[in-house]
Design a protein around this motif. Sequence first.
Motif, PDB file in Angstrom:
ATOM      1  N   HIS A  78       0.834  -1.212   0.000  1.00 16.25           N
ATOM      2  CA  HIS A  78       0.000   0.000   0.000  1.00 16.25           C
ATOM      3  C   HIS A  78       0.866   1.259   0.000  1.00 16.25           C
ATOM      4  CE1 HIS A  78      -4.283  -1.298   1.028  1.00 16.25           C
ATOM      5  NE2 HIS A  78      -3.627  -2.436   0.841  1.00 16.25           N
ATOM      6  N   MET A  79       1.935   1.230   0.788  1.00 18.61           N
ATOM      7  CA  MET A  79       2.776   2.421   0.915  1.00 18.61           C
ATOM      8  C   MET A  79       3.513   2.747  -0.373  1.00 18.61           C
ATOM      9  SD  MET A  79       2.157   3.606   3.843  1.00 18.61           S
ATOM     10  CE  MET A  79       3.412   4.892   3.758  1.00 18.61           C
ATOM     11  N   ASN A  82       2.179   5.749  -1.850  1.00 13.00           N
ATOM     12  CA  ASN A  82       2.006   6.891  -0.944  1.00 13.00           C
ATOM     13  C   ASN A  82       3.283   7.705  -0.751  1.00 13.00           C
ATOM     14  OD1 ASN A  82      -0.721   6.543  -0.357  1.00 13.00           O
ATOM     15  ND2 ASN A  82      -0.299   5.043   1.241  1.00 13.00           N
ATOM     16  N   ASP A  89       4.411  12.112  -1.708  1.00 12.54           N
ATOM     17  CA  ASP A  89       3.002  11.996  -1.308  1.00 12.54           C
ATOM     18  C   ASP A  89       2.285  11.030  -2.260  1.00 12.54           C
ATOM     19  OD1 ASP A  89       3.512  13.815   0.773  1.00 12.54           O
ATOM     20  OD2 ASP A  89       3.262  15.492  -0.622  1.00 12.54           O
ATOM     21  N   ASN A  90       1.161  11.481  -2.840  1.00 10.17           N
ATOM     22  CA  ASN A  90       0.468  10.607  -3.815  1.00 10.17           C
ATOM     23  C   ASN A  90       0.787  11.033  -5.242  1.00 10.17           C
ATOM     24  OD1 ASN A  90      -0.948  12.975  -3.878  1.00 10.17           O
ATOM     25  ND2 ASN A  90      -2.985  12.038  -3.829  1.00 10.17           N
ATOM     26  N   ALA A 150       2.207   9.421   6.484  1.00 11.67           N
ATOM     27  CA  ALA A 150       1.538   8.558   5.503  1.00 11.67           C
ATOM     28  C   ALA A 150       1.290   7.168   6.083  1.00 11.67           C
ATOM     29  CB  ALA A 150       2.382   8.468   4.238  1.00 11.67           C
ATOM     30  N   GLU A 154      -2.392   5.347   6.602  1.00  8.23           N
ATOM     31  CA  GLU A 154      -2.693   4.089   5.929  1.00  8.23           C
ATOM     32  C   GLU A 154      -3.178   3.014   6.900  1.00  8.23           C
ATOM     33  OE1 GLU A 154      -3.270   2.351   2.260  1.00  8.23           O
ATOM     34  OE2 GLU A 154      -2.527   4.364   2.720  1.00  8.23           O
ATOM     35  N   GLU A 795      -8.237   8.226   1.339  1.00  7.87           N
ATOM     36  CA  GLU A 795      -6.944   8.834   1.607  1.00  7.87           C
ATOM     37  C   GLU A 795      -7.019   9.869   2.731  1.00  7.87           C
ATOM     38  OE1 GLU A 795      -4.481   7.454   0.297  1.00  7.87           O
ATOM     39  OE2 GLU A 795      -5.601   6.270  -1.170  1.00  7.87           O
TER      40      GLU A 795
END
Length: 934
Positions: A78-79, A82, A89-90, A150, A154, A795
């Motif tokens: 997932h990270m 991110n 960031d995204n 982040a 998450e 998010e």
Amino acid sequence: MIKLFWSLFLGFVFMWSGAAQELKQTPHLTEGKLGNGLTYYIYPNDFPKDEAVFRLFIKAGSVLEEDDQKGLAHFLEHMAFNGTQNFPDNGLIQFLERKGAKFGVDFNAHTSLNETVYKLSMSLNEPGILDSSLMVLSDIAGRLTLDSLAIEDERGVIVSEWLSQTGPKRDAQEAFLMELLNGSRYSERLTIGDTAVIKHFPHQRLRDYYEKWYSPNIMAVAVVGDVDVKETEALLQKHFGDLECGLAGELPEFLIPDFAEVGVRRVSHESLNKIEFNIIQLTDRPSAVVNEEDYKNYLQRQLLNQLIRGRFGTLSFNHPDYKSGSYSVGGFINAKGVLMGSAELVPGKVYEGMKAYMTRVEQLFRYGFVPLEIDKVKTRYLNSLRDKAESKSPTPSSSYMDELYAAFYVGHKFVTRELEYQLAKKYIKEIDSLALVQQLQELRAPEATRFLLSYFDQVGEELPSDETIMALYDSLQTADIAPFELDYELYDELLEKKPRKRKLKELNWEEDLEAHHIRLKNGAEVIYKYSERDRNRIVFSGFREGGLYALDSTDYVNGLVAGRLATLSGAGRFSRESLSHYLADKTVSMLFLIEKTRSGLVGNADHQNVEELFQLLYLRWTQPRAEREVFEQIKEQSIEKYLTENKTATDTFYRDLGLLINGDSYTRRELSDSLLNNELSYERMLPVFNQNFGSARGYKFVILGDMPFEEIKPLIERYIGGLPGGKVDTGYRYSGPVLPEAPLVFERAVGDSPRATVSLMFQSTEIEGDMDRYKLVADMTQSVLRTRLLQTLREEMGMVYSVGVSTGSTIHPSVLRRSTIRFASNPDDVDALIDRTKQELELLAGNPDLILPILADVKLNMIQKWTSDQQRNMFWSRSIRNSLFNKEDGWDSFLKYDQWVESVTAEDVAAAIYNDFIATPVIKVILNPKPEVK
């Protein structure tokens, strides 16, 4: 077999490497290693043009986690989206979407017990995209920022994902998996992890896993697409060459032991809706296919699985005491081999079904297969390999990724399709029933077999004891079991007599479509479009308005079965089995369908069998069969399912919801035993089929292929022109659902998992403006809303794992539009999430400027997908059919799609959000978990 894990067992069925000539790898593949140990594969392929598919393979998964890292391999995946060194960031998601990729579709990832894979598909129609795509993957491989804020954000998303997967069905699946893992380290490291760890782990433990296991010496990068090899190699060195190894020495190997004894495991819950019986035996891990001896054994295994699948398919028509039996020989997570079988048992005859199923399995191990079975499967298998080897049609780049996956994770040689066909022809003659039986018996270990039963609580008392199950299994090893028998007539020709050729009534040229448009004297129409997109392939389809909704209400239930029955039966003088055998060595298929709003057919063939395709159409159309034993089996199983299936409170919730949003009508009735007994009639099967297919009047056939029209024209004249005409009544008897007129809340606390499932539904029978444009704007609105709600609900708020947005509309049988926003969350968060969703809808509807940047990415993605889709015949076939069915004025909706997309403004989307969501009454659907029993 529990479906969630089915794909883990069907692949990698290779075994017994021997001393033989090593297979020659395809010369099209460039394989190499960087100085830091990273493996790379480059496979140039120009279909689709200006596109490429990328994979980052890592031989690391949850099994490598320490006790205080359980779940962090998946968390790390997932990270990866991110924040990286080059995309803070995204920014990674934003960058890719600005280049036309769509999150969750064109770029995604998965983590399992012993692997992590990142997936990316990109259009290369701009300079530098290849460079930046490899930069993205290299950032994931070694330059994640793993920012503390982040990570904290998450945690909630991961917990939401865990919530979305929990429940009794997941428990049953996990029990099956745990049985396969058999107490190994894998069984202590399931990928979803430990929620206590996920909620509280120190950030450094995530970084520790990343720094150690995301190591280039256990990674591979695969690139398949319209790329230059030298340029790609240079870019791989540029982006991946400086990654440092975190893993010193060999990757740890964790073994899964064989079962030491026979045993039975049970899983039960009141919400499970069936009784499933599994037979499991663990074997040695399948070895890589690197030489001809390996390939011979692989070929034998492939044939064996196809024969077993065919046998159980044949047995399903013999009214067995069990349902949907299966058995297979395969591999599991690249770590173990497995023999496994599954059958659904029927309440009221559980022991009988168990005995019947195990008897059929024993029959396989004892006697193998009859010549008719083996000949049919061999012929079909060779024919399939021949088609692939001789095909002139381009192969999509994505289809090569499975072979590169197997090359890296398993060690298989990636050979050309021509070589595989030659090898199959060389060795297939040596494989007979004796060899197949010998292979089965060598693999089998009855003393190391496990049984798994999953069932609903209500039938628990009916199930035999563990001792009874094991005693039954033992007794069948020496029981008197007769061999399987199969017999049917074989024929050399499909048609005993060909129909007379009929002249065309009218022939026109559709200039914009670049296609011939034919009208026949029997009232049918044909559009033939010459296309070289799929070489040596004819794609055939046809439809007529009508279908189930055009049947009298007393025939609706018959319509649900008639098309399926005709397809499962034979045709003309052919029985089901004899027709299947006749077609085994031919690349041809034809399927008839009766859908809700239309009836139709789909088929395809190569040039060699194109006349067989038209003959098969003519035969099934004019001489359909409804085999009585097949009908009785369908009816019996349908009644049995209704009477024995566990109807849970959740099932009732969704059934009642369907009645609420659609209204009550004869099309919504539950298929009860009384309804099936009263209305399902064998005598009505062929009349209902003929009502949909007897006359060709009104049918529109769409044919695409790379044969000159002058060669296709005589076949159209003879076989489509020769179909009977006559009057037809395709008017709809059912006029559509009766919708609620006011906002409603439909909420119950009957869910079986700790999550709440929410759907916000908006439906109406009114559509403003042109239907074609409405659908386009609705599609774009759907994508804009999902992107925005993922940003806010996932998010920003961290309360959901995903958000679904869907829109749909039709003019058949009447105008209807329906839009839905759905998510799953902690029950305590539902009100806040609904309120925030409403705020976002109002915000976007009133502020088109907020839509602009999202809309730009949506447009780019839609146009790139359209550009890619145009390279496939199925796109043209589907688009032409839908245009005709929806009575569109011309072909602009797909020929000028890019212009249509560009013409949509942010104001159009804002207006659609207002009309379809804000100004339309909402039905709030909330399925809460049932209260805990104290």
